[in-house]
Write an enzyme that holds these catalytic residues in place. Sequence first.
Site, PDB file in Angstrom:
ATOM      1  N   TRP A 186    -122.115  34.238 -88.550  1.00 38.54           N
ATOM      2  CA  TRP A 186    -123.085  34.769 -87.583  1.00 38.54           C
ATOM      3  C   TRP A 186    -122.402  34.809 -86.227  1.00 38.54           C
ATOM      4  O   TRP A 186    -121.780  33.828 -85.814  1.00 38.54           O
ATOM      5  CB  TRP A 186    -124.350  33.904 -87.496  1.00 38.54           C
ATOM      6  CG  TRP A 186    -125.209  34.371 -86.364  1.00 38.54           C
ATOM      7  CD1 TRP A 186    -125.957  35.527 -86.317  1.00 38.54           C
ATOM      8  CD2 TRP A 186    -125.352  33.759 -85.073  1.00 38.54           C
ATOM      9  NE1 TRP A 186    -126.555  35.649 -85.078  1.00 38.54           N
ATOM     10  CE2 TRP A 186    -126.209  34.587 -84.306  1.00 38.54           C
ATOM     11  CE3 TRP A 186    -124.836  32.594 -84.486  1.00 38.54           C
ATOM     12  CZ2 TRP A 186    -126.561  34.286 -82.978  1.00 38.54           C
ATOM     13  CZ3 TRP A 186    -125.192  32.297 -83.178  1.00 38.54           C
ATOM     14  CH2 TRP A 186    -126.052  33.130 -82.447  1.00 38.54           C
ATOM     15  N   GLU A 227    -124.665  37.215 -91.591  1.00 38.78           N
ATOM     16  CA  GLU A 227    -126.013  37.032 -91.044  1.00 38.78           C
ATOM     17  C   GLU A 227    -126.253  37.929 -89.837  1.00 38.78           C
ATOM     18  O   GLU A 227    -125.568  37.836 -88.826  1.00 38.78           O
ATOM     19  CB  GLU A 227    -126.218  35.561 -90.639  1.00 38.78           C
ATOM     20  CG  GLU A 227    -127.610  35.295 -90.071  1.00 38.78           C
ATOM     21  CD  GLU A 227    -127.803  33.851 -89.603  1.00 38.78           C
ATOM     22  OE1 GLU A 227    -126.833  33.058 -89.654  1.00 38.78           O
ATOM     23  OE2 GLU A 227    -128.923  33.517 -89.179  1.00 38.78           O
ATOM     24  N   LYS A 229    -128.846  39.762 -86.809  1.00 45.76           N
ATOM     25  CA  LYS A 229    -129.902  39.336 -85.889  1.00 45.76           C
ATOM     26  C   LYS A 229    -130.439  40.557 -85.161  1.00 45.76           C
ATOM     27  O   LYS A 229    -129.734  41.560 -85.019  1.00 45.76           O
ATOM     28  CB  LYS A 229    -129.341  38.308 -84.892  1.00 45.76           C
ATOM     29  CG  LYS A 229    -130.403  37.550 -84.133  1.00 45.76           C
ATOM     30  CD  LYS A 229    -129.842  36.269 -83.507  1.00 45.76           C
ATOM     31  CE  LYS A 229    -130.904  35.559 -82.685  1.00 45.76           C
ATOM     32  NZ  LYS A 229    -130.498  34.230 -82.248  1.00 45.76           N
ATOM     33  N   ASP A 260    -132.050  35.708 -92.021  1.00 49.68           N
ATOM     34  CA  ASP A 260    -132.719  34.613 -91.321  1.00 49.68           C
ATOM     35  C   ASP A 260    -134.137  35.077 -91.009  1.00 49.68           C
ATOM     36  O   ASP A 260    -134.334  36.148 -90.441  1.00 49.68           O
ATOM     37  CB  ASP A 260    -131.935  34.284 -90.039  1.00 49.68           C
ATOM     38  CG  ASP A 260    -132.496  33.094 -89.275  1.00 49.68           C
ATOM     39  OD1 ASP A 260    -133.711  33.074 -89.016  1.00 49.68           O
ATOM     40  OD2 ASP A 260    -131.714  32.187 -88.919  1.00 49.68           O
ATOM     41  N   HIS A 263    -134.972  36.606 -87.634  1.00 52.36           N
ATOM     42  CA  HIS A 263    -134.111  37.645 -87.081  1.00 52.36           C
ATOM     43  C   HIS A 263    -134.590  39.074 -87.322  1.00 52.36           C
ATOM     44  O   HIS A 263    -133.783  40.002 -87.380  1.00 52.36           O
ATOM     45  CB  HIS A 263    -132.691  37.490 -87.632  1.00 52.36           C
ATOM     46  CG  HIS A 263    -131.998  36.271 -87.120  1.00 52.36           C
ATOM     47  ND1 HIS A 263    -130.674  35.993 -87.364  1.00 52.36           N
ATOM     48  CD2 HIS A 263    -132.440  35.248 -86.344  1.00 52.36           C
ATOM     49  CE1 HIS A 263    -130.340  34.856 -86.785  1.00 52.36           C
ATOM     50  NE2 HIS A 263    -131.392  34.383 -86.170  1.00 52.36           N
ATOM     51  N   HIS A 287    -131.865  32.186 -94.507  1.00 50.52           N
ATOM     52  CA  HIS A 287    -132.021  31.114 -93.537  1.00 50.52           C
ATOM     53  C   HIS A 287    -133.515  30.926 -93.351  1.00 50.52           C
ATOM     54  O   HIS A 287    -134.196  31.774 -92.774  1.00 50.52           O
ATOM     55  CB  HIS A 287    -131.352  31.461 -92.202  1.00 50.52           C
ATOM     56  CG  HIS A 287    -129.927  31.024 -92.155  1.00 50.52           C
ATOM     57  ND1 HIS A 287    -129.151  31.067 -91.019  1.00 50.52           N
ATOM     58  CD2 HIS A 287    -129.121  30.508 -93.133  1.00 50.52           C
ATOM     59  CE1 HIS A 287    -127.947  30.589 -91.299  1.00 50.52           C
ATOM     60  NE2 HIS A 287    -127.904  30.254 -92.568  1.00 50.52           N
ATOM     61  N   ASP A 295    -138.333  32.605 -79.770  1.00 48.87           N
ATOM     62  CA  ASP A 295    -137.455  31.656 -80.460  1.00 48.87           C
ATOM     63  C   ASP A 295    -137.456  31.936 -81.954  1.00 48.87           C
ATOM     64  O   ASP A 295    -138.503  32.185 -82.549  1.00 48.87           O
ATOM     65  CB  ASP A 295    -137.945  30.223 -80.211  1.00 48.87           C
ATOM     66  CG  ASP A 295    -137.074  29.219 -80.959  1.00 48.87           C
ATOM     67  OD1 ASP A 295    -135.838  29.342 -80.870  1.00 48.87           O
ATOM     68  OD2 ASP A 295    -137.612  28.346 -81.653  1.00 48.87           O
ATOM     69  N   ASP A 297    -136.139  29.763 -84.226  1.00 48.43           N
ATOM     70  CA  ASP A 297    -135.760  28.563 -84.990  1.00 48.43           C
ATOM     71  C   ASP A 297    -136.704  27.385 -84.865  1.00 48.43           C
ATOM     72  O   ASP A 297    -136.267  26.252 -84.711  1.00 48.43           O
ATOM     73  CB  ASP A 297    -134.348  28.114 -84.568  1.00 48.43           C
ATOM     74  CG  ASP A 297    -133.328  29.223 -84.723  1.00 48.43           C
ATOM     75  OD1 ASP A 297    -132.932  29.492 -85.855  1.00 48.43           O
ATOM     76  OD2 ASP A 297    -132.940  29.832 -83.705  1.00 48.43           O
ATOM     77  N   ASP A 327    -132.625  26.635 -91.379  1.00 50.32           N
ATOM     78  CA  ASP A 327    -132.045  26.887 -90.056  1.00 50.32           C
ATOM     79  C   ASP A 327    -133.125  26.785 -88.986  1.00 50.32           C
ATOM     80  O   ASP A 327    -133.825  27.754 -88.703  1.00 50.32           O
ATOM     81  CB  ASP A 327    -131.372  28.267 -90.019  1.00 50.32           C
ATOM     82  CG  ASP A 327    -130.659  28.500 -88.692  1.00 50.32           C
ATOM     83  OD1 ASP A 327    -130.457  27.530 -87.948  1.00 50.32           O
ATOM     84  OD2 ASP A 327    -130.302  29.661 -88.394  1.00 50.32           O
TER      85      ASP A 327
HETATM   86  C1  RNT Z   1    -128.646  31.987 -84.798  1.00 53.55           C
HETATM   87  C2  RNT Z   1    -128.446  32.013 -86.269  1.00 53.55           C
HETATM   88  C3  RNT Z   1    -127.485  31.014 -86.817  1.00 53.55           C
HETATM   89  C4  RNT Z   1    -127.533  29.677 -86.108  1.00 53.55           C
HETATM   90  C5  RNT Z   1    -126.663  28.619 -86.730  1.00 53.55           C
HETATM   91  C6  RNT Z   1    -126.476  27.457 -85.819  1.00 53.55           C
HETATM   92  O1  RNT Z   1    -129.663  32.795 -84.378  1.00 53.55           O
HETATM   93  O2  RNT Z   1    -129.680  31.872 -86.903  1.00 53.55           O
HETATM   94  O3  RNT Z   1    -127.656  30.889 -88.175  1.00 53.55           O
HETATM   95  O4  RNT Z   1    -128.840  29.199 -86.039  1.00 53.55           O
HETATM   96  O5  RNT Z   1    -125.490  29.178 -87.139  1.00 53.55           O
HETATM   97 ZN    ZN Z   2    -129.709  31.580 -89.034  1.00 50.97          ZN
END
Ligand code: RNT
Ligand code: ZN
Length: 420
Positions: A186, A227, A229, A260, A263, A287, A295, A297, A327
Amino acid sequence: MLSIEQRYDEARERYAALGVDTDKALAALEQTALSVHCWQGDDVGGFEAPGAGLSGGGIAVTGAHPGRARNPRELRDDLECALSLIPGKHRVNLHAIYGEFGGQKVERNRIEPRHFYGWIDWAREQGLGLDFNCTLFSHPMAASGYTLSSEDDTVRKFWIEHVEACRAIAAHMGRELETPCIHNIWIADGAKDISLLRLRRRELLRDSLDIIFGTAYPVDEMRDALESKLFGIGSETYVVGSHDFYLAYALKHGKMICMDMGHYHPTESVADKIPSLLPFCDELLLHVSRPLRWDSDHVVIVNDDLRSLAEEIVRARALERVRLALDFFDGGINRVGAWVTGVRATQKALLAALLEPLELMRRYERNGDGFAVLALAEEQKAMPAGDVWDYFCESMQVPAGNAWIKEAQAYEKEILKRRG
Ligand code: RNT
Ligand code: ZN
């Protein structure tokens, strides 16, 4: 009061009446190893240099709850505590910045398997697999906002070498632990505002990846994931590694896509992307996360997104093809508690999906009885999945129900609060 076993026996009969074998569901859940991210334990800090924290990269950890792990030993202790409260055998997901560099400054393009021997020995001892991630943020060479898509040859070369080093480390981990290590890439590359180099940078990223993947490793040692985003802090207008970009790259080159949950556009269904991609991909990486406002996460909980995700995997009979990695990170609460909450939530969502009366629902659907499919899915929400979950925890020798909360509190009081 009925014992956990008695409650389970009753639940087993109620599910059996719908054609669901709860023992089978639990066996499938037990088989599902989740990749637990190490970075919840120290707010994505890593061990490169004392005091080095997260910077750049468009991700941010907020909160200053006491007890953040400050070195590999503390992080492993915290992980052991968390894993002791989570049923089943799992994997641990590391980032390159978590190497043990012995107080030395080791450039990221010079890291080696030996910097991870401590983790490998520990994983072997604990019976855990390892997964790995290159770290292309929190570094002066990433300060321009571009790494593998930088127009600066020196910067690009540095990061290509870093990812090459990480893939070699991942392969080493997979070899040593005899379970393929997933290496996920990523990068935060992107622009806050208008960019005239949207195509140019994606061509550069493509070329960098081509060089990186020039070295092939056996699939039983390591596998590559990419990955994407949608946006990050400071990359609101443009992200080089978009979903479309990586999807095209992955399909063309036989790489794994990592999705993710944080994302994508808020109304886009990551769950539905699973049966969209499976006809074309052997394996997917997810993820598991919880987006909230800007945010991506937040600590994972059982919400509709997570339930749908689990349902699509199970309904597609794809538990073996979809790898689940966690994640999320919250520095504002007991970090061990955050870990356990998120991992157990993911398992509970999987269990709920495994307890669906799929044969009956399929029959209804094929018979054109749409209302019955809907109604059965609804009635499912009042079924005693919690009794099955408690039994699973107990049979896996971890606390059932909310009994783990006081254990996480005790660990905080005895260990975490005493850290400086
Ligand atoms: C960031 C990504 C990635 C990170 C990690 C720490 O937006 O989701 O996966 O969270 O690599
Ligand atoms: Zn991620």
